[in-house]
Design a protein around this motif. Structure first.
Motif, PDB file in Angstrom:
ATOM      1  N   THR A  64       0.606  -1.257   0.340  1.00  0.00           N
ATOM      2  CA  THR A  64      -0.076   0.316  -0.022  1.00  0.00           C
ATOM      3  C   THR A  64       1.296   0.710   0.088  1.00  0.00           C
ATOM      4  O   THR A  64       1.962   1.719   1.205  1.00  0.00           O
ATOM      5  CB  THR A  64      -1.437   0.112   1.302  1.00  0.00           C
ATOM      6  OG1 THR A  64      -2.207  -1.118   1.403  1.00  0.00           O
ATOM      7  CG2 THR A  64      -1.719   1.375   1.315  1.00  0.00           C
ATOM      8  N   ARG A  65       0.611   1.803  -0.710  1.00  0.00           N
ATOM      9  CA  ARG A  65       1.498   3.615  -0.636  1.00  0.00           C
ATOM     10  C   ARG A  65       0.476   4.415  -1.478  1.00  0.00           C
ATOM     11  O   ARG A  65      -0.049   5.300  -2.021  1.00  0.00           O
ATOM     12  CB  ARG A  65       2.316   3.330  -2.618  1.00  0.00           C
ATOM     13  CG  ARG A  65       2.877   1.522  -2.380  1.00  0.00           C
ATOM     14  CD  ARG A  65       3.941   1.268  -3.789  1.00  0.00           C
ATOM     15  NE  ARG A  65       4.020   0.207  -3.723  1.00  0.00           N
ATOM     16  CZ  ARG A  65       4.418  -0.251  -4.936  1.00  0.00           C
ATOM     17  NH1 ARG A  65       4.240   0.519  -6.444  1.00  0.00           N
ATOM     18  NH2 ARG A  65       4.987  -1.654  -4.864  1.00  0.00           N
ATOM     19  N   LYS A  66       1.126   5.533  -0.727  1.00  0.00           N
ATOM     20  CA  LYS A  66       0.417   6.854  -0.409  1.00  0.00           C
ATOM     21  C   LYS A  66       1.504   8.162  -0.508  1.00  0.00           C
ATOM     22  O   LYS A  66       2.406   8.506   0.477  1.00  0.00           O
ATOM     23  CB  LYS A  66      -0.174   6.911   0.738  1.00  0.00           C
ATOM     24  CG  LYS A  66      -0.657   7.862   0.489  1.00  0.00           C
ATOM     25  CD  LYS A  66      -1.861   9.081   1.870  1.00  0.00           C
ATOM     26  CE  LYS A  66      -2.798   7.696   2.272  1.00  0.00           C
ATOM     27  NZ  LYS A  66      -4.000   8.086   3.200  1.00  0.00           N
ATOM     28  N   HIS A  67       2.073   8.627  -1.795  1.00  0.00           N
ATOM     29  CA  HIS A  67       2.979   9.734  -1.649  1.00  0.00           C
ATOM     30  C   HIS A  67       2.719  10.973  -1.941  1.00  0.00           C
ATOM     31  O   HIS A  67       1.792  11.356  -2.945  1.00  0.00           O
ATOM     32  CB  HIS A  67       3.468   9.113  -3.348  1.00  0.00           C
ATOM     33  CG  HIS A  67       4.709   7.656  -2.768  1.00  0.00           C
ATOM     34  ND1 HIS A  67       4.591   6.655  -2.931  1.00  0.00           N
ATOM     35  CD2 HIS A  67       5.866   7.703  -1.968  1.00  0.00           C
ATOM     36  CE1 HIS A  67       5.266   5.863  -2.188  1.00  0.00           C
ATOM     37  NE2 HIS A  67       6.232   6.657  -1.507  1.00  0.00           N
ATOM     38  N   HIS A 103      -2.445  20.496  -2.727  1.00  0.00           N
ATOM     39  CA  HIS A 103      -1.947  19.056  -2.075  1.00  0.00           C
ATOM     40  C   HIS A 103      -2.244  18.241  -3.128  1.00  0.00           C
ATOM     41  O   HIS A 103      -2.923  17.820  -3.992  1.00  0.00           O
ATOM     42  CB  HIS A 103      -2.835  18.626  -1.120  1.00  0.00           C
ATOM     43  CG  HIS A 103      -1.376  17.505  -0.448  1.00  0.00           C
ATOM     44  ND1 HIS A 103      -0.107  17.909  -0.002  1.00  0.00           N
ATOM     45  CD2 HIS A 103      -1.577  16.632   0.647  1.00  0.00           C
ATOM     46  CE1 HIS A 103       0.068  16.921   0.195  1.00  0.00           C
ATOM     47  NE2 HIS A 103      -0.659  15.319   1.053  1.00  0.00           N
ATOM     48  N   ASP A 104      -1.071  16.917  -3.100  1.00  0.00           N
ATOM     49  CA  ASP A 104      -1.500  15.777  -3.886  1.00  0.00           C
ATOM     50  C   ASP A 104      -1.031  14.685  -3.289  1.00  0.00           C
ATOM     51  O   ASP A 104      -0.166  14.488  -2.169  1.00  0.00           O
ATOM     52  CB  ASP A 104      -0.709  15.572  -5.743  1.00  0.00           C
ATOM     53  CG  ASP A 104       0.252  15.619  -5.653  1.00  0.00           C
ATOM     54  OD1 ASP A 104       1.103  14.618  -5.854  1.00  0.00           O
ATOM     55  OD2 ASP A 104       1.232  17.451  -5.773  1.00  0.00           O
ATOM     56  N   GLN A 105      -2.195  13.175  -3.423  1.00  0.00           N
ATOM     57  CA  GLN A 105      -1.325  11.805  -3.412  1.00  0.00           C
ATOM     58  C   GLN A 105      -1.480  11.328  -4.819  1.00  0.00           C
ATOM     59  O   GLN A 105      -2.510  10.875  -4.890  1.00  0.00           O
ATOM     60  CB  GLN A 105      -1.940  12.050  -1.599  1.00  0.00           C
ATOM     61  CG  GLN A 105      -2.331  12.712  -0.821  1.00  0.00           C
ATOM     62  CD  GLN A 105      -3.085  12.302   0.356  1.00  0.00           C
ATOM     63  OE1 GLN A 105      -4.120  12.350  -0.435  1.00  0.00           O
ATOM     64  NE2 GLN A 105      -2.504  11.447   1.520  1.00  0.00           N
ATOM     65  N   LEU A 106      -0.267  10.553  -4.398  1.00  0.00           N
ATOM     66  CA  LEU A 106      -0.257   9.211  -5.917  1.00  0.00           C
ATOM     67  C   LEU A 106      -0.544   7.837  -4.897  1.00  0.00           C
ATOM     68  O   LEU A 106       0.192   7.756  -4.088  1.00  0.00           O
ATOM     69  CB  LEU A 106       1.155   9.004  -6.509  1.00  0.00           C
ATOM     70  CG  LEU A 106       1.006   8.482  -7.518  1.00  0.00           C
ATOM     71  CD1 LEU A 106       0.025   8.670  -8.539  1.00  0.00           C
ATOM     72  CD2 LEU A 106       2.377   7.747  -8.129  1.00  0.00           C
ATOM     73  N   LEU A 107      -1.581   6.900  -4.961  1.00  0.00           N
ATOM     74  CA  LEU A 107      -2.165   6.014  -4.178  1.00  0.00           C
ATOM     75  C   LEU A 107      -2.064   4.710  -4.812  1.00  0.00           C
ATOM     76  O   LEU A 107      -2.325   4.792  -6.518  1.00  0.00           O
ATOM     77  CB  LEU A 107      -3.639   6.743  -4.318  1.00  0.00           C
ATOM     78  CG  LEU A 107      -3.779   7.860  -3.591  1.00  0.00           C
ATOM     79  CD1 LEU A 107      -5.738   8.296  -3.368  1.00  0.00           C
ATOM     80  CD2 LEU A 107      -3.110   7.924  -1.411  1.00  0.00           C
ATOM     81  N   ARG A 192      -5.152   1.693  -8.476  1.00  0.00           N
ATOM     82  CA  ARG A 192      -4.249   2.742  -8.312  1.00  0.00           C
ATOM     83  C   ARG A 192      -5.108   4.152  -8.661  1.00  0.00           C
ATOM     84  O   ARG A 192      -5.783   4.184  -9.442  1.00  0.00           O
ATOM     85  CB  ARG A 192      -3.426   2.554  -9.789  1.00  0.00           C
ATOM     86  CG  ARG A 192      -2.618   1.478 -10.183  1.00  0.00           C
ATOM     87  CD  ARG A 192      -1.670   1.465 -11.340  1.00  0.00           C
ATOM     88  NE  ARG A 192      -1.266   0.565 -11.069  1.00  0.00           N
ATOM     89  CZ  ARG A 192       0.318   0.154 -11.523  1.00  0.00           C
ATOM     90  NH1 ARG A 192       1.301   1.569 -11.777  1.00  0.00           N
ATOM     91  NH2 ARG A 192       1.489  -0.425 -11.933  1.00  0.00           N
ATOM     92  N   ALA A 193      -4.614   5.177  -8.312  1.00  0.00           N
ATOM     93  CA  ALA A 193      -5.621   6.617  -8.146  1.00  0.00           C
ATOM     94  C   ALA A 193      -4.865   7.657  -7.931  1.00  0.00           C
ATOM     95  O   ALA A 193      -3.412   7.817  -7.508  1.00  0.00           O
ATOM     96  CB  ALA A 193      -6.438   6.352  -7.552  1.00  0.00           C
ATOM     97  N   LEU A 194      -4.957   8.977  -8.228  1.00  0.00           N
ATOM     98  CA  LEU A 194      -4.705  10.129  -7.911  1.00  0.00           C
ATOM     99  C   LEU A 194      -5.162  10.605  -7.258  1.00  0.00           C
ATOM    100  O   LEU A 194      -6.213  11.726  -7.867  1.00  0.00           O
ATOM    101  CB  LEU A 194      -3.762  10.674  -9.242  1.00  0.00           C
ATOM    102  CG  LEU A 194      -3.726  12.077  -9.365  1.00  0.00           C
ATOM    103  CD1 LEU A 194      -2.435  12.503  -8.438  1.00  0.00           C
ATOM    104  CD2 LEU A 194      -2.270  12.824 -10.733  1.00  0.00           C
ATOM    105  N   ALA A 195      -5.293  11.211  -6.215  1.00  0.00           N
ATOM    106  CA  ALA A 195      -6.236  12.421  -5.836  1.00  0.00           C
ATOM    107  C   ALA A 195      -5.672  14.094  -5.264  1.00  0.00           C
ATOM    108  O   ALA A 195      -3.859  14.323  -5.270  1.00  0.00           O
ATOM    109  CB  ALA A 195      -6.358  11.832  -4.262  1.00  0.00           C
TER     110      ALA A 195
END
Length: 237
Positions: A64-67, A103-107, A192-195
């Protein structure tokens, strides 16, 4: 007149349901290039340097990744989140004059075997306690076609959770007051998603006990307080 009526209906739905889906907002080919960029990022590769101090990407194999801040490292993600298309959609949908990137988060979430379904329900406003703004908005961008088993983003405004079954390139917009979450990914491929998060132009810092957001560490300071209008971190889009 037809476009105006369509916009009014979208705003009414957003106000009533707490979210808005825009189908096929981004070209699938562009989203495909983001996946390539995402995989490169997980190998520690990037083509941009942030205008603020932040650790460089390192190879990552976590399930699980949240960058955060990937739009400041990856040019494709920067374009997707800040070239104006998304900002215009948000401004029109939420009836705002100007919009600020926040802000952004790559998920990324690999499949898992789970006997307990936990949606991790939350509202973004609970994570942005030091933000004061007329409106704060999340743009949820799926990078692959989703299924119910994949544990897609799910909204809960009334009694029943409502799963967002989306395709790559679709877009979901929702304000910081909307309760949402993600159940486990029980499919056979990674989710996979981008917030990308935005705020109305009046965004300001406000003290909230001991709470802090990571943006406070990288924006400039004005009169001893974090400046959430720092154009290097939170530019107008």
């Amino acid at each position: 007149p037809t476009k105006l009526r369509t916009l009014e209906r979208k705003r009414e739905f957003l106000a009533r349901e707490g979210y808005l889906i825009v189908r096929s907002f981004f070209p699938r080919k562009e989203i495909g290039s983001i996946i390539i960029e995402q995989d490169a990022f997980y190998r520690g590769e990037h083509d941009l340097t942030p205008p603020f101090p932040w650790p460089k990407p390192r190879p990552c194999q976590a399930k699980t990744r949240k960058h955060p801040y990937t739009s400041f490292f990856c040019s494709g993600i920067a374009k997707l989140t800040r070239d104006g298309r998304l900002a215009s959609q948000i401004k029109n949908s939420f009836d705002l004059d100007q919009l600020r990137f926040w802000h952004d988060q790559l998920l990324y979430a690999e499949p898992q075997i789970s006997t307990k379904v936990n949606y991790h329900w939350h509202r973004e406003e609970s994570r942005w306690l030091t933000c004061r703004a007329k409106k704060m908005v999340t743009a949820w961008i799926p990078l692959i076609d989703s299924t119910a088993k994949m544990g897609p983003i799910t909204m809960k405004l009334h009694d029943e959770p409502r799963s967002m079954i989306l395709n790559a390139g679709d877009l979901v917009l929702f304000p910081s007051t909307t309760l949402h979450g993600n159940p486990p990914n029980l499919s056979d491929q990674p989710r996979r998603a981008l917030a990308a998060h935005f705020a109305s132009a009046d965004l300001r810092y406000q003290k909230s006990g001991k709470f802090s957001h990571m943006n406070e560490r990288i924006v400039r300071s004005v009169d001893g307080l974090p400046d959430f209008q720092d154009p290097k971190v939170c530019p107008l889009v």
